[in-house]
Every structure is written in C-alpha cells, then in structure tokens.
Design a protein around this motif. Structure first.
Motif, mmCIF file in Angstrom:
data_model
loop_
_atom_site.group_PDB
_atom_site.id
_atom_site.type_symbol
_atom_site.label_atom_id
_atom_site.label_comp_id
_atom_site.label_asym_id
_atom_site.label_seq_id
_atom_site.Cartn_x
_atom_site.Cartn_y
_atom_site.Cartn_z
ATOM 1 N N PHE A 12 0.807 -1.214 0.000
ATOM 2 C CA PHE A 12 0.000 0.000 0.000
ATOM 3 C C PHE A 12 0.842 1.267 0.000
ATOM 4 N N SER A 13 2.075 1.176 -0.477
ATOM 5 C CA SER A 13 2.949 2.349 -0.469
ATOM 6 C C SER A 13 2.373 3.489 -1.293
ATOM 7 N N HIS A 14 1.759 3.174 -2.448
ATOM 8 C CA HIS A 14 1.193 4.235 -3.279
ATOM 9 C C HIS A 14 -0.082 4.802 -2.652
ATOM 10 N N VAL A 15 -0.754 4.003 -1.824
ATOM 11 C CA VAL A 15 -1.931 4.505 -1.106
ATOM 12 C C VAL A 15 -1.492 5.462 -0.003
ATOM 13 N N VAL A 16 -0.432 5.104 0.706
ATOM 14 C CA VAL A 16 0.128 5.997 1.733
ATOM 15 C C VAL A 16 0.527 7.323 1.097
ATOM 16 N N SER A 17 1.178 7.260 -0.076
ATOM 17 C CA SER A 17 1.594 8.486 -0.775
ATOM 18 C C SER A 17 0.395 9.341 -1.146
ATOM 19 N N THR A 24 -5.973 13.227 2.601
ATOM 20 C CA THR A 24 -7.282 12.588 2.639
ATOM 21 C C THR A 24 -7.836 12.564 4.062
ATOM 22 N N SER A 25 -9.114 12.221 4.138
ATOM 23 C CA SER A 25 -9.775 12.060 5.436
ATOM 24 C C SER A 25 -10.485 10.713 5.452
ATOM 25 N N ALA A 26 -10.999 10.351 6.611
ATOM 26 C CA ALA A 26 -11.693 9.069 6.755
ATOM 27 C C ALA A 26 -12.941 9.008 5.889
ATOM 28 N N GLN A 224 -1.568 -0.211 -10.655
ATOM 29 C CA GLN A 224 -1.029 0.588 -9.563
ATOM 30 C C GLN A 224 -1.395 2.065 -9.666
ATOM 31 N N ASP A 225 -2.066 2.433 -10.733
ATOM 32 C CA ASP A 225 -2.514 3.807 -10.856
ATOM 33 C C ASP A 225 -3.709 4.050 -9.935
ATOM 34 N N ILE A 226 -3.734 5.216 -9.308
ATOM 35 C CA ILE A 226 -4.864 5.638 -8.490
ATOM 36 C C ILE A 226 -5.473 6.863 -9.166
ATOM 37 N N ARG A 227 -6.760 6.779 -9.458
ATOM 38 C CA ARG A 227 -7.420 7.875 -10.171
ATOM 39 C C ARG A 227 -8.715 8.246 -9.468
#
Length: 233
Positions: A12-17, A24-26, A224-227
C-alpha cells in the motif's frame, strides 16, 4: 472524494503516498478492484496489515480477488449496510470494507454493481510452496444466480460495473504470463461476465487482475494507478 485503483497485493505504499499528498480524510474512499491482499497472508500478518491500514486517513472498499479469502468465511466479520449495499466488516477495523458480490453501491450518485473473483493461474505454484489458495476464489453458481436476479430487478441497467477480472472478449492477451498454457486456465468466470456484458446497459466497467492499465471501449483496466472515480475518458 472517491478514488479507484487495481490490485495492491498487500503493498500500500502508493496509497500511503496518496493520503499524504492529497491530505485525505476518513470520509474519502478508495475502491480496490480485488487482490487487496488484506486477507491473504495468514492471521498474524493480516492483523498487522489491518492495524496499519486502519491508521490511514481513508476508507478502503475492497472487491474480492483471487489471492485472498472471502471475508464471510472468516470469523469476526459481520454484514452491514453501506452506501446502499451490503458490506463485510470487522468491528475493530470499521474503515476496511469488503464488497458482497451482486450488490449495488452508490458512489457519487453512480449505481455501481460489484462482482469479484477470478481463477488463479499460479494455483499450483502456490500449493507446491505451501501458500494460501482458496477453492471458492471464483463466483459460485449461487453468486452468479444472485447477480443475475439482481440485474433482472434493475432491468439490466446500472451506471458502472466493478469486477476483479474482465469479460472474456476483453482479455488483454499481451500481458499473459509466459509459460502458462492458456488451455489449462479456467475462464468460466470471464465467459460468464461476457454474457452479463452483452445484456447489460452500463456507462463504464472497471477491473484489475491483469496488472495492466489501459482502456478498451468502455472497459478500464487498472493496476497501480490511483485515479479519481469515475475515471474520465
């Protein structure tokens, strides 16, 4: 905000980034298109990962892949209503949510159908090395019947489809693993999704599984892309 990504397999390294960069928020949600890896490593390692993820300022909404156990088979999970559909959740980790196949969820006013599961081409590799594999990785006849019954109720119309694998006609053959005899691969889920896709009226279809990022017609492969969801284009 709502975001979407492909397989994470416990990384989840890219999610942490994302969380650090966007602040972000909950209340923000990240859709993971299967193989999140959260229930795929063994009890103790899974608990450590869940504790770490629960500290992230974001809610994870995970579709079932083929490298993780179904949450309904794990003690401690309960069903609850979330965004119009049923999810599986552990009380200790209320922001780690797992979709139930055949449910329709509301994301930003879009009615999103979820169908998880796929066949593991690395099944025998994992078994030979004592790694986890689950016989119910693909949707059962019961799940397929539930999906089709729900779509009948919806007159075969949804806005968006979220799956782990893709309809057979869209298979990205260019990323098939070398050395895998495709005649030995069980493609019954992809064949069934083909029948769904032909009947269904929809705007976009998102899937993971193949570790590639591209779009073909209305179908979007993600890795691995987050959009931002829904993806433009």
């Amino acid at each position: 905000m709502i975001y979407i990504t492909g397989d994470t397999h416990g990384n989840f390294s890219h999610v942490v980034s994302l969380c650090e960069k966007i602040h972000t928020s909950a209340e923000d949600v990240l859709i993971i298109l299967g193989d999140a890896g959260i229930n795929g490593f063994g009890k103790e390692q899974d608990r450590r990962l869940k504790r770490a993820l629960s500290r992230l300022p974001i809610t994870l909404f995970c579709i079932h892949g083929n490298h993780e156990e179904r949450p309904q088979n794990i003690p401690g999970y309960a069903e609850t209503l979330w965004r119009g559909g049923t999810v599986f959740v552990e009380p200790e980790f209320p922001r780690l949510l797992f979709a139930k196949d055949g449910e329709i969820y509301d994301f930003g006013g879009k009615r999103c159908l979820v169908i998880g599961g796929a066949y593991s081409v690395d099944k025998y590799y994992r078994l030979a090395r004592g790694r986890c594999w689950w016989a119910d990785e693909q949707p059962s006849a019961e799940i397929k019947a539930r999906v089709e019954k729900r779509l009948e109720k919806e007159n075969w119309r949804v806005d968006i489809v979220l799956t782990h694998t893709c309809p057979l006609q869209y298979e990205p053959t260019e990323v098939f693993l070398p050395g895998i005899d495709q005649s030995t691969v069980d493609k019954s889920t992809e064949e069934w999704l083909d029948t769904i896709e032909r009947r269904l009226s929809y705007e976009k279809w998102y899937c993971g599984h193949y570790h590639t990022s591209k779009q073909v017609d209305r179908l979007v492969f993600m890795f691995q892309d987050i959009r931002t969801f829904p993806v433009d284009g």
